[in-house]
Design an enzyme around this catalytic site. Sequence first.
Site, PDB file in Angstrom:
ATOM      1  N   GLU A 219       0.207  -1.161   5.619  1.00 27.30           N
ATOM      2  CA  GLU A 219       1.331  -0.736   6.465  1.00 27.30           C
ATOM      3  C   GLU A 219       1.181   0.723   6.856  1.00 27.30           C
ATOM      4  OE1 GLU A 219       5.351   0.954   7.412  1.00 27.30           O
ATOM      5  OE2 GLU A 219       3.960   1.545   5.848  1.00 27.30           O
TER       6      GLU A 219
ATOM      7  N   ASP B 248       0.830  -1.211   0.000  1.00 28.97           N
ATOM      8  CA  ASP B 248       0.000   0.000   0.000  1.00 28.97           C
ATOM      9  C   ASP B 248       0.866   1.263   0.000  1.00 28.97           C
ATOM     10  OD1 ASP B 248       0.819  -0.657   2.682  1.00 28.97           O
ATOM     11  OD2 ASP B 248      -0.635   0.771   3.458  1.00 28.97           O
TER      12      ASP B 248
END
Length: 374
Positions: free
Chosen positions: A135, A75
């Site tokens: 994350e 991400d």
Amino acid sequence: MTRIKDGLAELVRIDSVSSRSNVEIVECLEKRCGALGLVTRRFPYFDENGVEKINLIALTKATDEIELALVGHTDTVPYDPNWTEATNLTERDGKLYGRGSCDTKGFIAAALTAVETIELSKLTKPLALIFTADEEIGLRGAKKLAQAKPLRVRYSIVGEPTSLKPIRAGKGYSLAEVTVRGREAHSAYPALGASAIFRASRLLKHLESLAEQLKHDRHAAFDPPFTTLNVGLIHGGTAKNVLAGECRFTLEWRPIPTQPSEHLINLFKQAIDEETSKEPDFQCEVDASRQDTGFETAPDSPLIKLLENATGLESGTVAFGTEAAQMKTLGSEAVVIGPGDIREAHRTGEFVPVAELERCAEVLRQSIKQLCSA
Ligand SMILES: [Zn+2]
């Protein structure tokens, strides 16, 4: 473009901002890993908005005892829609611009290139590539894996932009919401109520002295070499002529890895008890919503030595949280390293220098060869 740049361009083209599903980028990674003969396993979950997220693990061998894992998050942080290069990797002056180029798709592209250029059949010990979700919004994907423990991993290399400096320790990250209550009253008659803001200010005084106290527990590897704390937000009261009924503030602290996250909370609770003993109806709630631990790998660990040799750079520490702590839960000695500068990450105009990207692939290739061959 070379293979590594093409690989990065392909990843940057897929919008994988944390609020979206990462299924598309996972499918792309699955395809690339499958082509290399790796075995892939999906670990899907739904986030709090019901969006499907996947942690993906790719293995050289179907086993749950892994010698080395290369870990990268899929991400990215959001980007300004006016930034036309955000999903269209663009090269200028030896730099590759695009969202995630530095944090952390550059590392992933380097890891894939490293694996692509190694004869995997010659490896005697299992290697894993671990691609995580979410994350950037609290290490959520990595935390799911740490909970599920699908693997035992001896060594982990976690990708984050460090300008290729091996990072062997990181501070933790903890966050609490503090709500102090009072009793509202007309400000002309303060004796009829109790101001939540004045009450909060007493707690803030305690916190200021706790911040000083924390300086005595030192860890020389860090800058600053102790746990720091911050009250970043405060909100209270409803009008200038009303005694505040409620005051809320955030308490954030970054513990050194040798100090449990609860240490500060315990000290703070003592301070609250002290205030309650002076004023029996003193009311305060502490919601410690986040307690991410730090990590530390010994300076003489073979992993650290190897990366210091490969990069020619001495290992260091960082004051922010990374997925290395979750890898520690999976049994790992961990190091954080990657191409690009953390100060360039999360900005419009994020970039990774081409030379560092290529160097990273070479460093990872050497690491795989040394750690996964007998
Ligand atoms: Zn990152």
